[in-house]
Structures are given as C-alpha cells and as structure tokens.
Design a protein around this motif. Structure first.
Motif, PDB file in Angstrom:
ATOM      1  N   THR A  53      41.097  -2.746 -51.547  1.00 44.42           N
ATOM      2  CA  THR A  53      40.536  -2.607 -50.205  1.00 44.42           C
ATOM      3  C   THR A  53      39.234  -3.392 -50.099  1.00 44.42           C
ATOM      4  O   THR A  53      38.653  -3.823 -51.091  1.00 44.42           O
ATOM      5  N   GLY A  54      38.796  -3.567 -48.866  1.00 42.80           N
ATOM      6  CA  GLY A  54      37.475  -4.095 -48.583  1.00 42.80           C
ATOM      7  C   GLY A  54      36.658  -3.013 -47.900  1.00 42.80           C
ATOM      8  O   GLY A  54      37.170  -1.930 -47.595  1.00 42.80           O
ATOM      9  N   VAL A  55      35.390  -3.297 -47.670  1.00 39.18           N
ATOM     10  CA  VAL A  55      34.502  -2.319 -47.048  1.00 39.18           C
ATOM     11  C   VAL A  55      33.880  -2.931 -45.803  1.00 39.18           C
ATOM     12  O   VAL A  55      33.394  -4.063 -45.829  1.00 39.18           O
ATOM     13  N   ALA A  56      33.913  -2.186 -44.706  1.00 37.60           N
ATOM     14  CA  ALA A  56      33.235  -2.582 -43.473  1.00 37.60           C
ATOM     15  C   ALA A  56      32.009  -1.699 -43.293  1.00 37.60           C
ATOM     16  O   ALA A  56      32.112  -0.471 -43.322  1.00 37.60           O
ATOM     17  N   GLN A  57      30.853  -2.344 -43.153  1.00 42.59           N
ATOM     18  CA  GLN A  57      29.603  -1.618 -42.920  1.00 42.59           C
ATOM     19  C   GLN A  57      29.289  -1.680 -41.434  1.00 42.59           C
ATOM     20  O   GLN A  57      28.977  -2.736 -40.898  1.00 42.59           O
ATOM     21  N   LEU A  58      29.397  -0.540 -40.750  1.00 39.39           N
ATOM     22  CA  LEU A  58      29.152  -0.482 -39.316  1.00 39.39           C
ATOM     23  C   LEU A  58      27.787   0.123 -39.034  1.00 39.39           C
ATOM     24  O   LEU A  58      27.445   1.185 -39.567  1.00 39.39           O
ATOM     25  N   GLY A  59      27.026  -0.569 -38.214  1.00 37.59           N
ATOM     26  CA  GLY A  59      25.726  -0.063 -37.789  1.00 37.59           C
ATOM     27  C   GLY A  59      25.516  -0.371 -36.322  1.00 37.59           C
ATOM     28  O   GLY A  59      25.826  -1.471 -35.869  1.00 37.59           O
ATOM     29  N   SER A  60      25.031   0.592 -35.576  1.00 42.84           N
ATOM     30  CA  SER A  60      24.833   0.377 -34.143  1.00 42.84           C
ATOM     31  C   SER A  60      23.439   0.825 -33.733  1.00 42.84           C
ATOM     32  O   SER A  60      22.785   1.609 -34.417  1.00 42.84           O
ATOM     33  N   ARG A  61      23.012   0.298 -32.605  1.00 49.12           N
ATOM     34  CA  ARG A  61      21.752   0.710 -31.989  1.00 49.12           C
ATOM     35  C   ARG A  61      22.038   1.103 -30.552  1.00 49.12           C
ATOM     36  O   ARG A  61      22.424   0.246 -29.768  1.00 49.12           O
ATOM     37  N   PRO A  62      21.914   2.407 -30.193  1.00 51.14           N
ATOM     38  CA  PRO A  62      21.558   3.524 -31.067  1.00 51.14           C
ATOM     39  C   PRO A  62      22.722   3.905 -31.990  1.00 51.14           C
ATOM     40  O   PRO A  62      23.870   3.556 -31.718  1.00 51.14           O
ATOM     41  N   ASN A  63      22.404   4.628 -33.067  1.00 49.62           N
ATOM     42  CA  ASN A  63      23.449   5.023 -34.005  1.00 49.62           C
ATOM     43  C   ASN A  63      24.106   6.330 -33.553  1.00 49.62           C
ATOM     44  O   ASN A  63      23.859   6.823 -32.464  1.00 49.62           O
ATOM     45  N   GLY A  64      24.956   6.878 -34.413  1.00 50.64           N
ATOM     46  CA  GLY A  64      25.659   8.108 -34.063  1.00 50.64           C
ATOM     47  C   GLY A  64      26.817   7.895 -33.118  1.00 50.64           C
ATOM     48  O   GLY A  64      27.265   8.830 -32.443  1.00 50.64           O
ATOM     49  N   TYR A 117      25.364  -5.053 -36.605  1.00 48.04           N
ATOM     50  CA  TYR A 117      24.578  -5.632 -35.519  1.00 48.04           C
ATOM     51  C   TYR A 117      25.021  -5.128 -34.143  1.00 48.04           C
ATOM     52  O   TYR A 117      24.670  -5.720 -33.117  1.00 48.04           O
ATOM     53  N   ILE A 118      25.769  -4.038 -34.098  1.00 50.69           N
ATOM     54  CA  ILE A 118      26.361  -3.569 -32.843  1.00 50.69           C
ATOM     55  C   ILE A 118      25.266  -3.096 -31.882  1.00 50.69           C
ATOM     56  O   ILE A 118      24.485  -2.200 -32.207  1.00 50.69           O
ATOM     57  N   ARG A 119      25.221  -3.718 -30.721  1.00 49.53           N
ATOM     58  CA  ARG A 119      24.244  -3.346 -29.696  1.00 49.53           C
ATOM     59  C   ARG A 119      24.985  -2.653 -28.553  1.00 49.53           C
ATOM     60  O   ARG A 119      25.762  -3.271 -27.839  1.00 49.53           O
ATOM     61  N   LEU A 120      24.757  -1.346 -28.412  1.00 55.23           N
ATOM     62  CA  LEU A 120      25.361  -0.596 -27.318  1.00 55.23           C
ATOM     63  C   LEU A 120      24.453  -0.676 -26.094  1.00 55.23           C
ATOM     64  O   LEU A 120      23.250  -0.414 -26.188  1.00 55.23           O
ATOM     65  N   VAL A 121      25.031  -1.048 -24.959  1.00 53.68           N
ATOM     66  CA  VAL A 121      24.266  -1.258 -23.729  1.00 53.68           C
ATOM     67  C   VAL A 121      24.592  -0.140 -22.739  1.00 53.68           C
ATOM     68  O   VAL A 121      25.770   0.151 -22.491  1.00 53.68           O
ATOM     69  N   PRO A 122      23.572   0.501 -22.164  1.00 50.17           N
ATOM     70  CA  PRO A 122      23.828   1.588 -21.206  1.00 50.17           C
ATOM     71  C   PRO A 122      24.649   1.121 -20.003  1.00 50.17           C
ATOM     72  O   PRO A 122      24.519  -0.023 -19.553  1.00 50.17           O
ATOM     73  N   LYS A 123      25.483   2.016 -19.486  1.00 47.66           N
ATOM     74  CA  LYS A 123      26.255   1.697 -18.285  1.00 47.66           C
ATOM     75  C   LYS A 123      25.350   1.605 -17.060  1.00 47.66           C
ATOM     76  O   LYS A 123      25.581   0.784 -16.174  1.00 47.66           O
ATOM     77  N   ASP A 124      24.340   2.444 -17.023  1.00 49.33           N
ATOM     78  CA  ASP A 124      23.403   2.460 -15.899  1.00 49.33           C
ATOM     79  C   ASP A 124      22.057   1.925 -16.380  1.00 49.33           C
ATOM     80  O   ASP A 124      21.237   2.659 -16.928  1.00 49.33           O
ATOM     81  N   LEU A 125      21.843   0.618 -16.190  1.00 50.09           N
ATOM     82  CA  LEU A 125      20.622  -0.025 -16.672  1.00 50.09           C
ATOM     83  C   LEU A 125      19.486   0.163 -15.673  1.00 50.09           C
ATOM     84  O   LEU A 125      19.684   0.062 -14.457  1.00 50.09           O
ATOM     85  N   LYS A 126      18.293   0.396 -16.202  1.00 48.42           N
ATOM     86  CA  LYS A 126      17.120   0.580 -15.356  1.00 48.42           C
ATOM     87  C   LYS A 126      16.055  -0.438 -15.760  1.00 48.42           C
ATOM     88  O   LYS A 126      15.671  -0.514 -16.925  1.00 48.42           O
ATOM     89  N   THR A 127      15.594  -1.213 -14.765  1.00 46.98           N
ATOM     90  CA  THR A 127      14.579  -2.237 -14.992  1.00 46.98           C
ATOM     91  C   THR A 127      13.313  -1.879 -14.238  1.00 46.98           C
ATOM     92  O   THR A 127      13.360  -1.525 -13.059  1.00 46.98           O
ATOM     93  N   LYS A 128      12.184  -1.984 -14.930  1.00 44.16           N
ATOM     94  CA  LYS A 128      10.892  -1.633 -14.354  1.00 44.16           C
ATOM     95  C   LYS A 128       9.971  -2.851 -14.380  1.00 44.16           C
ATOM     96  O   LYS A 128       9.920  -3.586 -15.368  1.00 44.16           O
ATOM     97  N   THR A 129       9.245  -3.075 -13.286  1.00 49.13           N
ATOM     98  CA  THR A 129       8.254  -4.146 -13.236  1.00 49.13           C
ATOM     99  C   THR A 129       6.956  -3.659 -13.868  1.00 49.13           C
ATOM    100  O   THR A 129       6.403  -2.628 -13.462  1.00 49.13           O
ATOM    101  N   LEU A 130       6.463  -4.412 -14.859  1.00 48.23           N
ATOM    102  CA  LEU A 130       5.237  -4.029 -15.562  1.00 48.23           C
ATOM    103  C   LEU A 130       3.998  -4.673 -14.960  1.00 48.23           C
ATOM    104  O   LEU A 130       2.877  -4.213 -15.211  1.00 48.23           O
ATOM    105  N   GLY A 131       4.196  -5.750 -14.190  1.00 50.43           N
ATOM    106  CA  GLY A 131       3.049  -6.418 -13.585  1.00 50.43           C
ATOM    107  C   GLY A 131       3.418  -7.803 -13.108  1.00 50.43           C
ATOM    108  O   GLY A 131       4.461  -8.353 -13.474  1.00 50.43           O
TER     109      GLY A 131
END
Length: 493
Positions: A53-64, A117-131
């Motif tokens: 067998t081989g091994v797959a290392q899965l990591g996501s942000r956020p994890n869980g 390198y898995i990047r999970l993106v929220p379905k409802d994105l919120k953008t805020k203006t900082l300046g």
C-alpha cells in the motif's frame, strides 16, 4: 542400561533442537510479517493477492473535516494518514458551512502522497473594508501577511506608504518620503517592481522627467531610507531590469540596456561587478543563483544558461532559435535543483545541480543538468514560474496555464481563466494561484482544480495575500472609485 540412557539423551537433544528451531522459525516468520506490514503490504481481498500500500497524508484548513475516498466515507478526519492500495483514488473532503473539496490523484505503493494543502472555503463569504488608500497607484502585500506597501500620487507629489493590516478591523498607515533620493514632485508614473524576501526592502520604478529611476526603499525608515539605484549604478547606460539579491543582503542584480548583467552593492561605494554580457532576460534564486537568456548570436540562436557562483563562468544549458518566445524559471525541490525553459508552446524541465565552479565541457555546455520531462500547451507560453516550495512548474498565458508536479511527476490539464489575465501567474501560497475574472478574485489550485470566486477586487498593479494567521485573504477593492484594503474571512468562527 547405558544404551537406554544414551537414547534418552539423544531424544532430549533432538526435542530441544526441534523446539529451538521452531522458535527461531516462528520469530523469523513473525519478524517477516512485521516487516511486510511495516512496508505497507496488505491482503487485497478484491484481487485475492498481497499488495503493498501507499499512504495519503490529508491536511485541511480548517481541520476536522470529513473524508471520503472512492465514494466511501472513512472513520478518520483531517488531519490524518490513510493507507491505500496503489492506483488512482478520488478524495472528497467536506465540512459543514464550507464548499466541498475534491481531487483525483495517484497513490503509489510504498510512497507518501501529500494532500496536506486542502483549503476549505466558506459557502457564505464575508468581506470587510479595513480602510481607504486615496491616490494609491500600486499596492503589494508583504510575505508576512501583516503589512502592505503602496505607492501614492497625491497633490502632484509621490510617496510610499507602509500599511499595517494586523488589526482585523482597520488599517494604519506610515508615510515614507522619496526625497532627496528623487524629486518626488516630478514623478509622472510609479510602480512597485519587487518586494524582498525579508519584507524590509522594496524595489520601485519611477518615471521622473521622462526617465526611469529605480529606487530601493527601506520600509523600516520613514526618512532617508530610499536609495536611487539608477544614480548609484552610475552608468551612461540605463537600467533595463533590477532585482533584489536573495534575502536582501546588501546587493542588487542589475541588467543594463546593453545586456550587461551586474551585481551591485547597495552600501558603501556601490561597487559593481559585471557577471555576464549579452543578456536579454534573467531570473534569480537565492543570493547568487540565476538563469538567463542571451541576446541573439550571429547564428540567429540564443543560449539559456545558469550561474551560481559569481566567481565562476556561466554554464550553458540549451540553445534555441531566436524566433522562439522563451521564458525561464528555477528553484530547488528537496535535494535537487530544477531549471524550466519554455519555448513557444513547449516547456522543458531539467534536473541536476546548479554549477558552483567552471564545469563546462569542451563544447561550452554544462552537463550537470539533464532533461527529465517536456510538456506542451495549446497556446504560446508567455510566462513561466515555479512555486515557492519548488514543487510546481507553471507555464502560463493570458488565457490560462498548465502545471507540472515534480512530486507526482505528472502534467495537469489546461486551467482556463474566466477572462484574459495579462499578468504573470500569481501565487497566493505554494499551492494556490489567484487571478481576476470579470473583476472578481478567483483562486484555483496549481492544477486548476477547486476554483472559488472570493470577492470583487482591483487587480491592476496590486497583489493578494493571506493574512498572517492564514485565516483570511487580504486584497485591494474599490469604494466609489477610491482603492480600499479589504479582508475576506476564510475560517468560520
């Protein structure tokens, strides 16, 4: 009587021998089984055979996040390792409130496949203006994710500002004056060319009285921290291109318009050393390593070469027709050096060791690099880049890109932008590429998979970055025509 005793002794010795032999064999069998298991061998009930067998290392942000493989949900969550039989496997990773991530990749027996390198993106994105940053012409975020540098023209005067983005609610700004290094009232155009690896120094090109002036800005000094590189270079020949040397150790690489490639000190007497002549373009890696393309020869060809040690001679790698559209990129991945050369639609990848001394053969060609793979695109390659970690080679154009993965040794399918993207391929990190599609920020992975539309942005002359906690994307937007710094959250609280 003696005969009976001797027979008993022999029988006892035989029993002991057989017992010890059986014990040794049992230990050997057990050790063999343990070694086989440790090497990843399992009984494949589907094929009725023992396979490694081989091994797959899965990591996501956020994890869980929940993991499905080949349509089957498993009892593990990210981040974790999973043993799999060799072959193509479809991985699906999802978490409530986030878009589903999916990818099909090969798992090789006896090897570790990194999917961390898995990047999970929220379905409802919120953008805020900082300046707002009135008058901003060009803004680039620094590698630390906590600052940005912007060049501003306001009231007929040009200056630079450091924008602090550490606060999630607002920005703070610090002004850096360009004078006396340059007449800041005579600047008609100004743009950021490069942000150094350390984040302390930035290269800026300003048009002053019709001439281009290259400036190195020390962002830690509000006054007196600007060096006029063009004046320090002190040549009658104008600078065609300049780049900071590696981790900003006090040197700048300078290519003049005659094709002379130099290394110039930024302190003291600004001494310069000519390294190569007849250079048309170059890219750098680290403190001293670079790849270059020569100007055409009398035979109507150009040479592609590399130089690592500034005291050595340049090493020629390839010769190509002058009519070809040529790009070069170089980096290091694990313990090997890589050079990529694109010519028209084709890209060649070389593996080896950058030369540290004069090691060319009689024909002037360096043999320390060997071609390992070539791939082609549907259209001419206009820019060629490698990821920061050195794993990916990306051949890009206005319409999209194709990548090569040095870890898996495979070429991706064509990735297409939603509209023409006239800039160099832009990395958000080592695995994600960003672009502007119809005025909106879109991120994709290195192979074009898992695209996500994030937020409206102003991309011309600006960059995009993760914040310092890697939990949000910082970008430049617009509010009633005024540039703004904005923050899009990627991790749900």
């Amino acid at each position: 009587m003696n005969d009976d005793r001797q027979k008993q002794v022999r029988r006892r010795a035989l029993r002991l021998t057989l017992t010890y032999t059986a014990m040794v064999l049992a230990v050997l069998v057990l050790l063999t089984i343990m070694v086989v298991i440790m090497m990843g061998y399992r009984y494949n009930s589907t094929k009725g055979a023992i396979e490694q067998t081989g091994v797959a290392q899965l990591g996501s942000r956020p994890n869980g996040a929940t993991i499905e493989i080949d349509g089957n949900r498993i009892d593990k969550r990210t981040n974790d390792k999973i043993s799999l039989y060799g072959g193509q496997h479809e991985f699906v990773v999802w978490r409530e409130g986030y878009e589903t991530w999916r990818k099909t990749v090969p798992v090789n027996p006896g090897r570790l496949t990194w999917l961390d390198y898995i990047r999970l993106v929220p379905k409802d994105l919120k953008t805020k203006t900082l300046g707002t940053i009135e008058g901003a012409v060009s803004t680039q975020f620094m590698a630390d994710g906590a600052r940005a540098l912007t060049v501003i023209k306001s009231g007929g005067v040009a200056h630079v500002e450091v924008i602090n983005t550490r606060d999630k609610e607002k920005i703070t700004r610090e002004k850096i004056t360009l004078s006396p290094a340059v007449d800041d009232t005579a600047v008609s155009d100004i743009t950021i060319k490069e942000v150094g690896q350390s984040g302390r120094y930035v290269l800026v090109a300003a048009t002053v009285n019709g001439k281009t002036q290259w400036l190195r800005v020390d962002v830690e000094r509000t006054t007196g921290g600007v060096l006029n590189v063009s004046e320090a270079f002190g040549s009658d020949t104008a600078i065609a291109e300049a780049k900071l040397a590696g981790s900003d150790n006090g040197h700048i690489f300078v290519l003049d318009e005659l094709g002379n490639f130099n290394r110039m000190e930024t302190g003291g007497k600004h001494e310069k050393q000519r390294l190569i002549t007849n250079v048309a373009q170059f890219v750098t890696y680290g403190e001293h390593t670079l790849a270059y393309v020569s100007k055409p020869s009398s035979e109507r060809t150009v040479s592609v070469g590399v130089l690592k040690n500034i005291d050595a001679e340049p090493a020629k790698i390839a010769t190509l027709p002058e009519s070809a559209k040529i790009n070069v990129a170089l980096n290091r991945y694990y313990d090997k050096d890589y050079l990529a050369i694109s010519h028209d639609r084709d890209t060649d990848i070389y593996e080896g060791t950058f030369p540290s001394k004069n090691t060319t053969s009689n024909d002037g060609r360096y043999r320390g690099f060997v071609p390992i793979r070539s791939f082609s695109r549907d259209e001419i390659v206009t820019n060629l880049v490698m990821s920061g970690n050195g794993r990916f080679v990306v051949a890009g154009s206005e319409l999209g890109y194709k990548s090569f993965d040095l870890e898996l040794m495979r070429v991706s399918d064509e990735a297409r932008y939603g509209q023409a993207w006239p800039y160099k391929t832009q990395w958000l990190d080592d695995y994600i590429i960003w672009s502007s599609d119809n005025g909106k920020l879109v991120i994709r992975e290195f192979d074009g998979t898992n695209p996500h539309t994030i937020t409206p942005i102003t991309a011309d002359g600006n960059t995009v970055s993760f914040d310092r906690d890697n939990k949000a994307i910082l970008s430049i937007g617009s509010q009633n025509g005024v540039p703004t710094v904005q923050r899009t959250e990627l991790v749900l609280e």
